[in-house]
Enzyme design. Structure first.
Site, PDB file in Angstrom:
ATOM      1  N   HIS A  18       0.827  -1.211   0.000  1.00  0.00           N
ATOM      2  CA  HIS A  18       0.000   0.000   0.000  1.00  0.00           C
ATOM      3  C   HIS A  18       0.856   1.253   0.000  1.00  0.00           C
ATOM      4  O   HIS A  18       2.031   1.208   0.333  1.00  0.00           O
ATOM      5  CB  HIS A  18      -0.983   0.039   1.177  1.00  0.00           C
TER       6      HIS A  18
ATOM      7  N   HIS B  69       3.937   7.092   3.892  1.00  0.00           N
ATOM      8  CA  HIS B  69       4.873   5.971   3.736  1.00  0.00           C
ATOM      9  C   HIS B  69       4.401   5.054   2.614  1.00  0.00           C
ATOM     10  O   HIS B  69       3.265   5.147   2.155  1.00  0.00           O
ATOM     11  CB  HIS B  69       5.051   5.181   5.044  1.00  0.00           C
TER      12      HIS B  69
ATOM     13  N   GLU C 145       7.662   0.988   5.064  1.00  0.00           N
ATOM     14  CA  GLU C 145       7.118  -0.045   5.943  1.00  0.00           C
ATOM     15  C   GLU C 145       7.332  -1.396   5.262  1.00  0.00           C
ATOM     16  O   GLU C 145       7.132  -1.519   4.056  1.00  0.00           O
ATOM     17  CB  GLU C 145       5.611   0.205   6.148  1.00  0.00           C
TER      18      GLU C 145
HETATM   19 CO    CO Z   1       1.149   1.229   6.326  1.00  0.00          CO
END
Ligand code: CO
Length: 134
Positions: free
Chosen positions: A7, A79, A130
């Site tokens: 994502h 992020h 991440e």
């Molecule tokens: Co995230």
């Protein structure tokens, strides 16, 4: 080591307005907001054919998103999340390469209930990364 883009997370000052824009203007499949008190955020998941967008909005005091919105009042990319098969092996290899892992260095349970780690943006071209074990 990294696999699919899981994502892209975008911090937004107005969750309802951003959700409506993705749903009505961009024509995306937008899910209802979910409070994630453990992470200090309310999240709206947007499903695209090949990945997800997550709209993030601060929830409660000391939200990790608040400082970002203070610096970026109109919102911005917060992020990006890459999938890894083995998060501990990924962490150890990144540490050995000199990258910095944020926090304790131990994986935490992320917004999808899976182990995640965050890597220092200064080590990755100014981008908070991440890693999520899938
Ligand atoms: Co995230």
């Amino acid at each position: 080591m990294i696999g699919r883009l899981n994502h892209v997370a975008i911090a937004v000052p107005d969750l309802a307005a951003a959700s409506a824009q993705y749903r009505d203007t961009l024509g995306a499949k937008v899910n209802p907001p979910q409070d994630e008190p453990d992470h200090g955020v309310t999240v709206v998941f947007i499903e695209l054919p090949n990945t997800k967008i997550e709209l993030l909005h601060p929830l409660g005091e000391n939200s990790p998103i608040q400082g970002f919105l203070d610096k970026n009042p109109s919102g911005g990319i917060h992020h990006i999340c890459y999938e890894v098969e083995d998060i501990l092996a990924a962490r150890d290899s990144l540490l050995a390469a000199g990258a910095r892992v944020l926090g304790s260095g131990e994986p935490r349970t992320g917004a999808h209930g899976k182990p995640v780690l965050f890597l220092h943006p200064k080590d990755f071209a100014g981008t908070l990364v991440e890693l999520e074990q899938v």
